[in-house]
Design an enzyme around this catalytic site. Sequence first.
Site, PDB file in Angstrom:
ATOM      1  N   LEU A  91       0.861  -1.188   0.000  1.00  0.00           N
ATOM      2  CA  LEU A  91       0.000   0.000   0.000  1.00  0.00           C
ATOM      3  C   LEU A  91       0.894   1.233   0.000  1.00  0.00           C
ATOM      4  O   LEU A  91       1.688   1.403   0.918  1.00  0.00           O
ATOM      5  CB  LEU A  91      -0.793  -0.039   1.313  1.00  0.00           C
ATOM      6  CG  LEU A  91      -2.199   0.526   1.399  1.00  0.00           C
ATOM      7  CD1 LEU A  91      -3.109  -0.107   0.372  1.00  0.00           C
ATOM      8  CD2 LEU A  91      -2.739   0.300   2.806  1.00  0.00           C
ATOM      9  N   HIS A  92       0.802   2.053  -1.027  1.00  0.00           N
ATOM     10  CA  HIS A  92       1.604   3.287  -0.962  1.00  0.00           C
ATOM     11  C   HIS A  92       1.039   4.431  -1.790  1.00  0.00           C
ATOM     12  O   HIS A  92       1.562   5.536  -1.738  1.00  0.00           O
ATOM     13  CB  HIS A  92       3.040   3.014  -1.420  1.00  0.00           C
ATOM     14  CG  HIS A  92       3.164   2.860  -2.912  1.00  0.00           C
ATOM     15  ND1 HIS A  92       2.802   1.703  -3.553  1.00  0.00           N
ATOM     16  CD2 HIS A  92       3.563   3.718  -3.875  1.00  0.00           C
ATOM     17  CE1 HIS A  92       3.006   1.848  -4.853  1.00  0.00           C
ATOM     18  NE2 HIS A  92       3.457   3.061  -5.073  1.00  0.00           N
ATOM     19  N   ARG A  93      -0.036   4.185  -2.568  1.00  0.00           N
ATOM     20  CA  ARG A  93      -0.585   5.259  -3.415  1.00  0.00           C
ATOM     21  C   ARG A  93      -1.064   6.409  -2.550  1.00  0.00           C
ATOM     22  O   ARG A  93      -1.775   6.184  -1.568  1.00  0.00           O
ATOM     23  CB  ARG A  93      -1.822   4.798  -4.154  1.00  0.00           C
ATOM     24  CG  ARG A  93      -1.727   3.971  -5.312  1.00  0.00           C
ATOM     25  CD  ARG A  93      -1.604   4.545  -6.655  1.00  0.00           C
ATOM     26  NE  ARG A  93      -0.660   3.598  -7.206  1.00  0.00           N
ATOM     27  CZ  ARG A  93       0.457   3.887  -7.806  1.00  0.00           C
ATOM     28  NH1 ARG A  93       0.753   5.131  -8.063  1.00  0.00           N
ATOM     29  NH2 ARG A  93       1.269   2.964  -8.197  1.00  0.00           N
TER      30      ARG A  93
END
Length: 362
Positions: A203-205
């Site tokens: 998860l990094h957006r």
Amino acid sequence: MAVAGARPNFMKVAPLMADFRRRGRERIAPILVHTGQHYAPEMSDAFFRDLGIPEPEINLGVGSGSHASQTAQVLERMEPVLKEHRPDALMVVGDVNSTLAATLAAVKLGIPVAHVEAGLRSFDREMPEEINRVLTDAVSHWLFTTEESARENLLREGIAAGRIHFVGNVMIDTLLANLDRARKLDTLERLAIEPRGYALLTLHRPSNVDDPSQLRGLMNVLEEIHGELPIVFPIHPRTKAAIEANLDGTIGSLRTTEPLGYLEFLQLMANARVVLTDSGGIQEETTALGIDCLTLRDTTERPITVSKGTNRLVGSDPAALLIAFREVIKSPSQDHEAPPGWDGHAAARVVDILERDLKGLS
Ligand code: UD1
């Protein structure tokens, strides 16, 4: 001259550098530039080591910053490097800020740009990567594509058909070349998990992690999923910072790790029951591996991973994630096929075309 800046660039540049080396310096003498956009050892050095990418000749040392400042610094620091070395062509990969900035510096000096992974479109202009893709493609000389949708997108934007070359997927060259090595690692034992007995999460957006209520909603659902199937979660620095700033550092009981090297992450993907992600590249890697993937985004620029592969677009609503997770556990993907050109030989096709055309230019 080849440019790499951020983690998702390194596995794309690796097979291209290897192919240049195979051809020999009398045919192609590459210069590798690292912009320094990603600089932490686990986000950068680990990939050079795992993938045997040669030490970059030049590191621009740009580091983190706002989009404007990161892009501006690569642009400014790239110009003297290009002037000094005057490469016949600049090769850029992917869609990160370094890709666009290096491209701009080169075309302004009349140096033609080859864009590897051209033409992907999410049609969501709020994604910084979408801006980078559209602008890089608009001024590139060679547009190397990974899937059929890319050609249609580029033609619609007025790119001449003769510049578009379907070559397949260089990132899958790297995956296929390293899968056997990855499978020998003891990563699963180290994390005390069983093959097919866990979900792998990334998860990094910005759209998922920068908004505290979105991040909190996702983490709550992920905790519930973790009760049904253990989740392994290597945490990206942006996400770690957001969890510390907005959720008091509380991650619940998910099994977190630092960002992993290429081989360890590949081993975890290849053995996961399902992968939950908002990454672009992981949608493609799971398709190549035949592992189910739930993508926590509203759009994908890689539609072939849904039409032919194992990817399902879940959207950003945490409630939809829980439903999709239970559904995929109940009915896993049956038929999937490797998209055309995802065969381990994409880099050779890129370099064949470049070599032919550069001979014509000189
Ligand atoms: C960038 C790319 C994104 C890609 C992602 C993979 C752009 C616009 N985005 O996003 O497409 O999917 O890389 O990781 O180029 N940081 C560190 N150490 C590092 C690098 C970053 O701690 O080595 C932290 C910094 O706090 C930084 C934040 O991570 O501000 C974000 O890094 P940045 O390069 O701005 O973008 P990513 O979110 O990594």
